[in-house]
Design a protein around this motif. Structure first.
Motif, PDB file in Angstrom:
ATOM      1  N   LEU A 195       0.820  -1.204   0.000  1.00 50.55           N
ATOM      2  CA  LEU A 195       0.000   0.000   0.000  1.00 50.55           C
ATOM      3  C   LEU A 195       0.861   1.263   0.000  1.00 50.55           C
ATOM      4  N   ARG A 196       2.027   1.192   0.611  1.00 51.58           N
ATOM      5  CA  ARG A 196       2.930   2.349   0.698  1.00 51.58           C
ATOM      6  C   ARG A 196       3.910   2.431  -0.468  1.00 51.58           C
ATOM      7  N   ASP A 197       3.870   1.491  -1.384  1.00 54.34           N
ATOM      8  CA  ASP A 197       4.823   1.446  -2.486  1.00 54.34           C
ATOM      9  C   ASP A 197       4.391   2.410  -3.581  1.00 54.34           C
ATOM     10  N   ASP A 198       5.134   3.514  -3.735  1.00 57.90           N
ATOM     11  CA  ASP A 198       4.736   4.541  -4.694  1.00 57.90           C
ATOM     12  C   ASP A 198       5.158   4.217  -6.125  1.00 57.90           C
ATOM     13  N   ARG A 199       5.669   3.020  -6.355  1.00 56.56           N
ATOM     14  CA  ARG A 199       6.021   2.617  -7.726  1.00 56.56           C
ATOM     15  C   ARG A 199       4.833   2.033  -8.482  1.00 56.56           C
ATOM     16  N   VAL A 200       3.717   1.811  -7.773  1.00 56.64           N
ATOM     17  CA  VAL A 200       2.577   1.135  -8.393  1.00 56.64           C
ATOM     18  C   VAL A 200       1.263   1.812  -8.028  1.00 56.64           C
ATOM     19  N   ASP A 201       0.268   1.602  -8.886  1.00 56.34           N
ATOM     20  CA  ASP A 201      -1.124   1.920  -8.581  1.00 56.34           C
ATOM     21  C   ASP A 201      -1.812   0.604  -8.212  1.00 56.34           C
ATOM     22  N   LEU A 202      -2.656   0.643  -7.182  1.00 56.56           N
ATOM     23  CA  LEU A 202      -3.194  -0.593  -6.610  1.00 56.56           C
ATOM     24  C   LEU A 202      -4.711  -0.637  -6.599  1.00 56.56           C
ATOM     25  N   VAL A 203      -5.222  -1.861  -6.710  1.00 60.52           N
ATOM     26  CA  VAL A 203      -6.606  -2.132  -6.359  1.00 60.52           C
ATOM     27  C   VAL A 203      -6.642  -3.537  -5.760  1.00 60.52           C
ATOM     28  N   MET A 204      -7.362  -3.707  -4.664  1.00 59.60           N
ATOM     29  CA  MET A 204      -7.563  -5.014  -4.056  1.00 59.60           C
ATOM     30  C   MET A 204      -8.998  -5.442  -4.313  1.00 59.60           C
ATOM     31  N   LEU A 205      -9.153  -6.665  -4.824  1.00 56.56           N
ATOM     32  CA  LEU A 205     -10.476  -7.165  -5.182  1.00 56.56           C
ATOM     33  C   LEU A 205     -10.824  -8.408  -4.369  1.00 56.56           C
ATOM     34  N   PRO A 206     -12.074  -8.532  -3.924  1.00 54.33           N
ATOM     35  CA  PRO A 206     -12.490  -9.722  -3.167  1.00 54.33           C
ATOM     36  C   PRO A 206     -12.864 -10.873  -4.095  1.00 54.33           C
TER      37      PRO A 206
END
Length: 217
Positions: A195-206
């Motif tokens: 979550l803190r890694d500014d090298r990537v854009d994130l989405v978490m899916l269930p």
């Protein structure tokens, strides 16, 4: 309208599979053989809807160079290989020659064995032997949970800008909310680090046991 996912009953889960992720005969036989040969470990296999999603993502990204960390009996690698561009190549890392011998048979049956390079050994060591430059289009991580931070650290620099990393089991059956077992604690910590890694854009899916999708900036 709802603001959170539905709880899937068995019947609704089968409906989902039948309307978009229904396994073909090769995948169906792989699911059945894995359950018969390894009933206590069959839960390590990705769900049918995950397999369909991996194929979809590989096609959507136009992936040519892909990597899988953790292969087991080959359901996810089969899915990814099927979604690669015609000249695509998938490198699979796993520690078990026994489990992956099943995978090899199904890759051959599906006609994708020529695009898969299986490397047996500790994944961290195998990752460090890969090219250092950012060349990967698509990565799937689904191996031993305490190893995730190392796999992430070794993988992200090797992914091109716009490339996609997919990480499985990020919810641990909901136990990330109150982790006590080592694997659950490892994933909870990993999720915070990512979550803190500014090298990537994130989405978490269930999806199934939770998927994190990370796009390299």
């Amino acid at each position: 309208m709802t603001t959170k996912p539905l709880v899937l009953t068995d019947e609704l889960h089968q409906y989902v599979i039948a309307h978009g992720s229904s396994p073909d005969p090769v995948a169906r036989d792989l699911i059945e053989e894995t359950l018969a040969l390894l009933p206590e470990k069959a839960g390590m296999q990705v769900a049918p809807e995950q397999a369909g999603f991996l194929t979809f993502l590989a096609r959507l990204t136009g992936a040519r160079q892909a990597l899988e960390v953790g292969t087991f009996t080959g359901m996810s690698s089969l899915a990814i290989a099927r979604g690669l561009a015609p000249d695509g190549h998938l490198t699979c890392l796993d520690i078990s020659a026994e489990f992956t011998s099943v995978a090899r048979r199904y890759w051959a049956r599906a006609g994708v064995e020529d695009r898969i390079d299986l490397r047996i050994g500790p994944a961290a060591e195998s990752l460090r032997m890969l090219p250092d430059e950012p060349y990967l289009d698509f990565v799937f991580i689904d191996a031993d949970k305490p190893g995730y931070p190392v796999y992430w650290a070794e993988t992200v620099p090797r992914v091109r800008t716009g490339g996609l990393i997919v990480v499985d089991n990020v919810l641990r059956g909901g136990r990330v909310l109150d982790p006590t077992a080592e694997a659950d604690r490892a994933i909870a910590t990993f999720n915070e680090e990512v979550l803190r890694d500014d090298r990537v854009d994130l989405v978490m899916l269930p999806v199934a046991d939770g998927l994190t999708l990370a796009r390299k900036r």
